[in-house]
Design an enzyme around this catalytic site. Structure first.
Site, PDB file in Angstrom:
ATOM      1  N   SER A 105       0.846  -1.065  -0.043  1.00  0.00           N
ATOM      2  CA  SER A 105      -0.093  -0.029   0.017  1.00  0.00           C
ATOM      3  C   SER A 105       0.910   1.333  -0.018  1.00  0.00           C
ATOM      4  O   SER A 105       0.497   1.995  -0.751  1.00  0.00           O
ATOM      5  CB  SER A 105      -0.920   0.008   1.147  1.00  0.00           C
ATOM      6  OG  SER A 105      -1.619  -1.054   1.274  1.00  0.00           O
ATOM      7  N   LYS A 229       1.173 -11.873   7.380  1.00  0.00           N
ATOM      8  CA  LYS A 229       1.096 -10.458   7.452  1.00  0.00           C
ATOM      9  C   LYS A 229      -0.350 -10.292   8.117  1.00  0.00           C
ATOM     10  O   LYS A 229      -1.254 -10.197   7.310  1.00  0.00           O
ATOM     11  CB  LYS A 229       1.668  -9.647   6.575  1.00  0.00           C
ATOM     12  CG  LYS A 229       1.360  -8.155   7.112  1.00  0.00           C
ATOM     13  CD  LYS A 229       1.972  -7.059   5.939  1.00  0.00           C
ATOM     14  CE  LYS A 229       1.742  -5.626   6.298  1.00  0.00           C
ATOM     15  NZ  LYS A 229       1.869  -4.933   5.417  1.00  0.00           N
TER      16      LYS A 229
END
Length: 371
Positions: A105, A229
């Protein structure tokens, strides 16, 4: 510490620093995709060759801080700023991080073409190699909406110098998925990917899909799924997974499975429940502070780690609330580079830049004392 023990493990010795065959595993999906002309290596010689035109070597993951790096652009053209991408990677490496992540991101992966993704990873790998950080692994974001393109991204990640793929679940057709659809997606991608993958659980980016601990624990048995994650922030889930898979920690080699928190604001919490470290965007601003928390935990200085975690958490709120726009603004203010995100993300005005700078001020002042 190597993330693989000599004890029996469902993942065998896949993490050892050994040469990898740069061609994908023999698997029907890959063979089907790459036999077609639009995906042939001859159609893009730059992407097809490895960074150094040498056999790919898989670098070991170790517990610690991994930073999802920012992608930098020239302000006037929005073209990739390759020089700054490389210099930023080196700055992070010198701060003591365990590895880097491209195409996340913070890296504006959704704003990049396939070719640009490859260029960013290649520039990062080259910059690290040029200053002696050959050993530092690169995890590459490879999520896409189809199994087919996700496998393609995994292959491109490897040929660009990446060592591992970080894969989000697809979400556009969420309402049409069967209960087994996501399990099949990850298993098929893992079976076909030429590099190991980590499962990325980030409900905010995928229409609320929140992969539970039972599913991740099941997928962890696949020999080419080597970590996860969790940006969901659920430390209870993280603890369950870490315990079930005997995750690698800063003090215990374990099975080699990397159970990673997804944000710096719960670094210490991740370690306490048995996690391996974090993949956190705040490391772009304050990598040494993030690393210091883990160092303090390793030597049993929990009170000092708690004090530092509080400062990091406050700084991380500035990163979370400001997003990539705020992070780039703060980089520009405090480090003299950063630039702007690609449109349609807005460019901050003077007042907004001052607000972002203030949000990171305490943390940056701490970071300077650790240099």
């Amino acid at each position: 510490m190597t993330p693989r023990s000599n004890n029996p493990s469902p993942r065998g010795t896949i993490h050892q620093d050994l040469p990898l065959n740069p061609t994908p595993r023999s698997h029907s999906i890959v063979e089907s995709i790459y036999s077609q002309s639009q995906y042939s290596e001859s159609s893009d010689s730059t992407a097809a060759s490895s960074v150094d035109d040498a056999p790919h070597t898989l670098r070991s993951l170790r517990p610690g801080v991994y930073v999802p790096t920012v992608t930098f652009f020239h302000a006037d053209t929005e073209d990739l700023d390759i020089d700054t991408i490389g210099k930023h990677a080196v700055r992070l490496a010198k701060a003591g991080v365990a590895g880097l992540t491209t195409q996340g991101s913070n890296g504006e992966a959704v704003h990049l073409t396939h070719q640009e993704r490859k260029l960013v990873t290649r520039a990062t790998r080259n910059a690290l190699n040029n200053v002696g950080f050959h050993h530092l692994p690169i995890i590459v974001g490879c999520g896409s909406q189809s199994t087919r393109e996700t496998i393609e991204l995994c292959r491109e990640a490897m040929t660009s110098g990446g060592d591992y793929a970080l894969v989000l679940p697809p979400s556009y057709y969420k309402a049409m998925y069967k209960p087994e659809s996501l399990v099949e997606f990850f298993e098929e991608v893992a079976a076909a990917s030429p590099i190991p993958i980590l499962i990325y659980n980030y409900p905010g980016a995928v229409a609320g899909i929140d992969i539970d601990s039972d599913v991740i624990t099941k997928l962890a048995q696949h020999p080419n799924i080597v970590g996860c994650k969790l940006t969901c922030g659920n430390t209870g889930k993280l603890g369950r997974i870490a315990s079930s898979v005997d995750a690698t920690t800063p003090s215990e080699e374990g099975s080699g499975f990397m159970c990673m928190g997804g944000s710096a604001d719960f670094t210490l919490q991740t370690l306490v429940v048995g996690g391996s470290g974090i993949i956190g965007g705040l490391g772009n601003i304050a990598p040494r502070a993030c690393v210091k928390i883990i160092d303090l935990y390793k030597v049993g200085e929990l009170e000092e780690a708690k004090k530092l975690q509080a400062i990091v958490a406050r700084g991380d709120w500035a990163a979370i609330s400001g997003g990539i726009v705020g992070t780039k603004s703060a980089l520009e203010t405090y480090y003299g580079y950063g630039g702007f995100a690609r449109k349609p993300l807005p460019r901050p005005n003077q007042q907004e830049s001052a607000k972002y700078a203030f949000g990171f001020k305490e943390l940056v002042e701490l970071e300077k004392t650790l240099s």
